[in-house]
Write an enzyme that holds these catalytic residues in place. Structure first.
Site, PDB file in Angstrom:
ATOM      1  N   ILE A  88       2.659 -18.171 -36.226  1.00  0.00           N
ATOM      2  CA  ILE A  88       4.099 -18.033 -36.341  1.00  0.00           C
ATOM      3  C   ILE A  88       4.670 -18.545 -35.023  1.00  0.00           C
ATOM      4  O   ILE A  88       4.385 -18.005 -33.962  1.00  0.00           O
ATOM      5  CB  ILE A  88       4.520 -16.572 -36.584  1.00  0.00           C
ATOM      6  CG1 ILE A  88       3.847 -16.020 -37.839  1.00  0.00           C
ATOM      7  CG2 ILE A  88       6.037 -16.474 -36.721  1.00  0.00           C
ATOM      8  CD1 ILE A  88       4.146 -14.555 -38.111  1.00  0.00           C
ATOM      9  N   SER A  89       5.456 -19.596 -35.091  1.00  0.00           N
ATOM     10  CA  SER A  89       5.903 -20.291 -33.883  1.00  0.00           C
ATOM     11  C   SER A  89       6.841 -19.428 -33.058  1.00  0.00           C
ATOM     12  O   SER A  89       7.451 -18.472 -33.550  1.00  0.00           O
ATOM     13  CB  SER A  89       6.598 -21.599 -34.262  1.00  0.00           C
ATOM     14  OG  SER A  89       5.727 -22.434 -34.988  1.00  0.00           O
TER      15      SER A  89
END
Length: 382
Positions: A88-89
């Site tokens: 998850i950036s």
């Protein structure tokens, strides 16, 4: 506990002035669609030697901290063969990319790389329809479930497939916006064909930044500028994964004799402008840097360089001296030094001065206002 971590991340975004002023919908979306709803029950943390699992059931506080790190922290959600393959950036870069997309109500969006599904759910807070493609069938299945549970399921359609080529949505569907959540060295022309004239493409570009391209009215090209520093995982179609930097770091100390000197301060390698220019000129070379390494030595900064195959280099800065070790067929120390000189000879442009112009058969990296201007362009060094 979990709510505190959510609020801390949102507060850090506010305190850092990281919410895009031109796209207030991004803040509203992140406030109403938190990251933890899309995180798996097990995430991964780098210990300095390996990735170790953090299970929500066993360590809920540690899990929450990993899922809601600082604005520039990402959450590793999948590890394969000791390497991270999905995440998850970080919130700050996600916000910048969504802002760069210039998304409007009514738009149809194509997303490449569903991952956890968080980005697709954020897009659905603004767009009318989101089609997201994920090459990993297991990731795609979990993303569908999380998106449906979070609410915007009717506006998001997750497809299992490969979006880099001519595959993807069936038929000749064309989208107003295209966004990628993984880095590419070359923007696939198929993405341009899937974008309407005047539409926009936003993608992490392999040169340590993200770029926003506008498709020409005749559909024959797309042109745009670097928007922000960004380091994303590469497309899974990459022929070879990069040699893990952690496996390069120890090599320098194994070489006997007096190491050669590196002609520049190693800590300058961490500057985004320098890193970006070096990746443009040496696209197959990856550089990882650390400062104040805390190894118990007098090392103030270090850099690890690899071509992902067999050549590597280790740079160490101690006081005023920078030492270099290298091995393999290529002298990566010399290549980095030459590329650095070329960048300076051309005026040392910042990363935001770089643009990209692509056609069906060419990529042209340029600086200045005109992609067709008289400048030499920025081709990889031979």
């Amino acid at each position: 506990m979990l709510e505190n971590h959510r609020l801390n991340l949102l507060s850090a975004m506010t305190e850092g002035n990281l919410w895009p002023t031109d796209s207030p919908w991004v803040r509203r979306a992140m406030e109403s669609v938190p990251r933890d709803r899309f995180a798996p029950e097990t995430v991964w943390v780098w210990t300095g030697e390996r990735y170790e699992a953090v299970h929500r059931a066993e360590a809920p506080e540690a899990w929450a901290a990993e899922v809601h790190p600082g604005p520039y922290g990402s959450t590793v959600t999948q590890v394969t063969d000791d390497m991270p393959t999905s995440s998850i950036s970080c919130a700050a870069v996600v916000a910048t990319m969504l802002d760069s997309l210039a998304l409007e109500p009514g738009h149809r969006v194509l997303e490449l790389g569903t991952g956890s599904g968080w980005n697709a759910a954020l897009l659905a807070e603004r767009a009318t329809q989101v089609t997201s493609i994920e090459i990993d069938a297991e990731l795609a299945a979990h993303a569908r479930q999380r998106i449906e549970a979070a609410g915007p399921g009717g506006r998001v359609h997750v497809i299992t497939g490969d979006g880099d080529g001519d595959g993807g949505p069936p038929g000749d569907a064309v989208f107003d916006r295209v966004i990628s959540t993984y880095a590419v060295e070359h923007v696939p022309w198929a993405w341009v064909k899937r974008t309407r004239p005047g539409g926009r493409i936003v993608t992490p570009w392999g040169h340590t930044g993200c770029v926003a391209l506008t498709v020409a009215q005749d559909g024959a090209s797309a042109t745009g500028w670097v928007q922000a520093p960004a380091r994303f995982m590469p497309t899974r179609r990459t022929e070879r994964p990069p040699l893990p930097f952690e496996r390069v770091r120890g090599r320098g100390r194994d070489i006997g004799g007096v190491p050669p000197a590196f002609p520049r301060p190693v800590q300058e390698l961490s500057h985004p402008d320098v890193l970006f220019a070096l990746r443009v000129l040496l696209p197959d070379v990856q550089i990882d840097t650390r400062t104040d390494t805390g190894t118990g030595t007098d090392t103030q900064a270090a850099a690890w360089i690899s071509d992902g195959r067999s050549s590597w280099a280790v740079l160490e800065q101690a006081s005023t001296t920078a030492n270099a070790h290298h091995g393999g067929k290529r002298d990566l120390v010399d290549e980095v030094t030459r590329a650095w000189c070329v960048w300076e000879e051309r005026g040392a442009p910042g990363m935001y001065d770089f643009g990209l112009h692509i056609t069906a058969d060419a990529h042209h990296v340029f600086t200045g206002d005109d992609p067709h201007g008289p400048g030499p362009g920025w081709k990889p060094l031979a």
